[in-house]
Design a protein around this motif. Sequence first.
Motif, PDB file in Angstrom:
ATOM      1  N   TYR A  22     -16.957 -13.799  12.140  1.00  0.00           N
ATOM      2  CA  TYR A  22     -17.256 -14.535  10.919  1.00  0.00           C
ATOM      3  C   TYR A  22     -16.334 -14.090   9.789  1.00  0.00           C
ATOM      4  O   TYR A  22     -15.575 -13.131   9.931  1.00  0.00           O
ATOM      5  CB  TYR A  22     -18.701 -14.256  10.497  1.00  0.00           C
ATOM      6  CG  TYR A  22     -18.882 -12.846   9.980  1.00  0.00           C
ATOM      7  CD1 TYR A  22     -18.897 -12.589   8.611  1.00  0.00           C
ATOM      8  CD2 TYR A  22     -18.975 -11.774  10.854  1.00  0.00           C
ATOM      9  CE1 TYR A  22     -19.015 -11.285   8.126  1.00  0.00           C
ATOM     10  CE2 TYR A  22     -19.099 -10.486  10.379  1.00  0.00           C
ATOM     11  CZ  TYR A  22     -19.114 -10.240   9.017  1.00  0.00           C
ATOM     12  OH  TYR A  22     -19.216  -8.958   8.542  1.00  0.00           O
ATOM     13  N   THR A  23     -16.429 -14.776   8.675  1.00  0.00           N
ATOM     14  CA  THR A  23     -15.870 -14.307   7.413  1.00  0.00           C
ATOM     15  C   THR A  23     -16.995 -14.369   6.382  1.00  0.00           C
ATOM     16  O   THR A  23     -17.861 -15.247   6.450  1.00  0.00           O
ATOM     17  CB  THR A  23     -14.655 -15.140   6.939  1.00  0.00           C
ATOM     18  OG1 THR A  23     -15.051 -16.499   6.794  1.00  0.00           O
ATOM     19  CG2 THR A  23     -13.493 -15.036   7.918  1.00  0.00           C
ATOM     20  N   CYS A  26     -17.778 -17.782   4.372  1.00  0.00           N
ATOM     21  CA  CYS A  26     -17.898 -19.001   5.178  1.00  0.00           C
ATOM     22  C   CYS A  26     -19.363 -19.435   5.214  1.00  0.00           C
ATOM     23  O   CYS A  26     -20.223 -18.724   5.754  1.00  0.00           O
ATOM     24  CB  CYS A  26     -17.372 -18.708   6.585  1.00  0.00           C
ATOM     25  SG  CYS A  26     -17.805 -19.901   7.843  1.00  0.00           S
ATOM     26  N   CYS A  29     -20.719 -19.880   8.672  1.00  0.00           N
ATOM     27  CA  CYS A  29     -20.962 -18.580   9.302  1.00  0.00           C
ATOM     28  C   CYS A  29     -22.351 -18.052   8.935  1.00  0.00           C
ATOM     29  O   CYS A  29     -23.045 -17.477   9.777  1.00  0.00           O
ATOM     30  CB  CYS A  29     -19.897 -17.569   8.884  1.00  0.00           C
ATOM     31  SG  CYS A  29     -18.231 -17.989   9.434  1.00  0.00           S
ATOM     32  N   MET A  61      -8.121 -11.533  16.008  1.00  0.00           N
ATOM     33  CA  MET A  61      -8.095 -12.998  16.011  1.00  0.00           C
ATOM     34  C   MET A  61      -6.932 -13.510  16.863  1.00  0.00           C
ATOM     35  O   MET A  61      -7.091 -14.446  17.642  1.00  0.00           O
ATOM     36  CB  MET A  61      -7.983 -13.537  14.585  1.00  0.00           C
ATOM     37  CG  MET A  61      -9.154 -13.187  13.698  1.00  0.00           C
ATOM     38  SD  MET A  61     -10.664 -14.010  14.177  1.00  0.00           S
ATOM     39  CE  MET A  61     -10.335 -15.654  13.590  1.00  0.00           C
ATOM     40  N   GLU A  67      -9.822 -19.384  17.441  1.00  0.00           N
ATOM     41  CA  GLU A  67      -9.262 -20.527  16.724  1.00  0.00           C
ATOM     42  C   GLU A  67      -9.867 -20.738  15.346  1.00  0.00           C
ATOM     43  O   GLU A  67      -9.199 -21.234  14.448  1.00  0.00           O
ATOM     44  CB  GLU A  67      -9.438 -21.785  17.573  1.00  0.00           C
ATOM     45  CG  GLU A  67      -8.686 -21.701  18.889  1.00  0.00           C
ATOM     46  CD  GLU A  67      -9.041 -22.826  19.834  1.00  0.00           C
ATOM     47  OE1 GLU A  67      -9.587 -23.853  19.373  1.00  0.00           O
ATOM     48  OE2 GLU A  67      -8.790 -22.676  21.035  1.00  0.00           O
ATOM     49  N   SER A  68     -11.154 -20.398  15.177  1.00  0.00           N
ATOM     50  CA  SER A  68     -11.811 -20.601  13.892  1.00  0.00           C
ATOM     51  C   SER A  68     -13.094 -19.778  13.854  1.00  0.00           C
ATOM     52  O   SER A  68     -13.511 -19.201  14.859  1.00  0.00           O
ATOM     53  CB  SER A  68     -12.119 -22.082  13.671  1.00  0.00           C
ATOM     54  OG  SER A  68     -13.060 -22.536  14.628  1.00  0.00           O
ATOM     55  N   VAL A  69     -13.671 -19.718  12.674  1.00  0.00           N
ATOM     56  CA  VAL A  69     -14.969 -19.068  12.521  1.00  0.00           C
ATOM     57  C   VAL A  69     -15.970 -20.099  12.040  1.00  0.00           C
ATOM     58  O   VAL A  69     -15.571 -21.083  11.409  1.00  0.00           O
ATOM     59  CB  VAL A  69     -14.910 -17.872  11.532  1.00  0.00           C
ATOM     60  CG1 VAL A  69     -14.060 -16.770  12.091  1.00  0.00           C
ATOM     61  CG2 VAL A  69     -14.436 -18.297  10.158  1.00  0.00           C
ATOM     62  N   CYS A  71     -17.437 -17.945  15.339  1.00  0.00           N
ATOM     63  CA  CYS A  71     -17.180 -17.944  16.780  1.00  0.00           C
ATOM     64  C   CYS A  71     -18.085 -16.902  17.420  1.00  0.00           C
ATOM     65  O   CYS A  71     -18.243 -15.804  16.887  1.00  0.00           O
ATOM     66  CB  CYS A  71     -15.721 -17.606  17.051  1.00  0.00           C
ATOM     67  SG  CYS A  71     -15.316 -17.455  18.807  1.00  0.00           S
ATOM     68  N   TYR A  84     -17.989 -22.201  19.471  1.00  0.00           N
ATOM     69  CA  TYR A  84     -17.665 -22.508  18.080  1.00  0.00           C
ATOM     70  C   TYR A  84     -18.719 -23.419  17.436  1.00  0.00           C
ATOM     71  O   TYR A  84     -18.725 -23.583  16.240  1.00  0.00           O
ATOM     72  CB  TYR A  84     -16.304 -23.203  17.986  1.00  0.00           C
ATOM     73  CG  TYR A  84     -15.151 -22.311  18.388  1.00  0.00           C
ATOM     74  CD1 TYR A  84     -14.652 -21.362  17.518  1.00  0.00           C
ATOM     75  CD2 TYR A  84     -14.558 -22.442  19.637  1.00  0.00           C
ATOM     76  CE1 TYR A  84     -13.588 -20.548  17.873  1.00  0.00           C
ATOM     77  CE2 TYR A  84     -13.497 -21.634  20.008  1.00  0.00           C
ATOM     78  CZ  TYR A  84     -13.016 -20.688  19.127  1.00  0.00           C
ATOM     79  OH  TYR A  84     -11.965 -19.888  19.487  1.00  0.00           O
TER      80      TYR A  84
END
Length: 100
Positions: A22-23, A26, A29, A61, A67-69, A71, A84
């Motif tokens: 995660y971030t 987000c 997230c 990563m 590819e993205s968060v 995830c 995802y």
Amino acid sequence: MIPITRETIQLLDQSDKMIFIYTPFCGTCHLARKILEEIEVASKGNVTFYELNAGLFPEVMQQKRIESVPCLLITTNDEPSKIYSFESLGELNSLLHSNR
């Protein structure tokens, strides 16, 4: 959820781990985290998730080809699985049980 730090980064290479990537800023997230926390509570200790802040580990990563968060990286003896889509608690729970 158990945080992954520089000291525990080797957990990514172990099999049978579920790592939430995660971030902090987000919104999706945060929603995904709530779903995973509900699964942890409902499992009564049978399911444990680890968490990794993607912003602190850009090398992971790239290495793991995230590819993205958000995830959910599920490590196994074979090729790791990546989820995802966190559409619903029931759907995610079914996916997790099919990956075990």
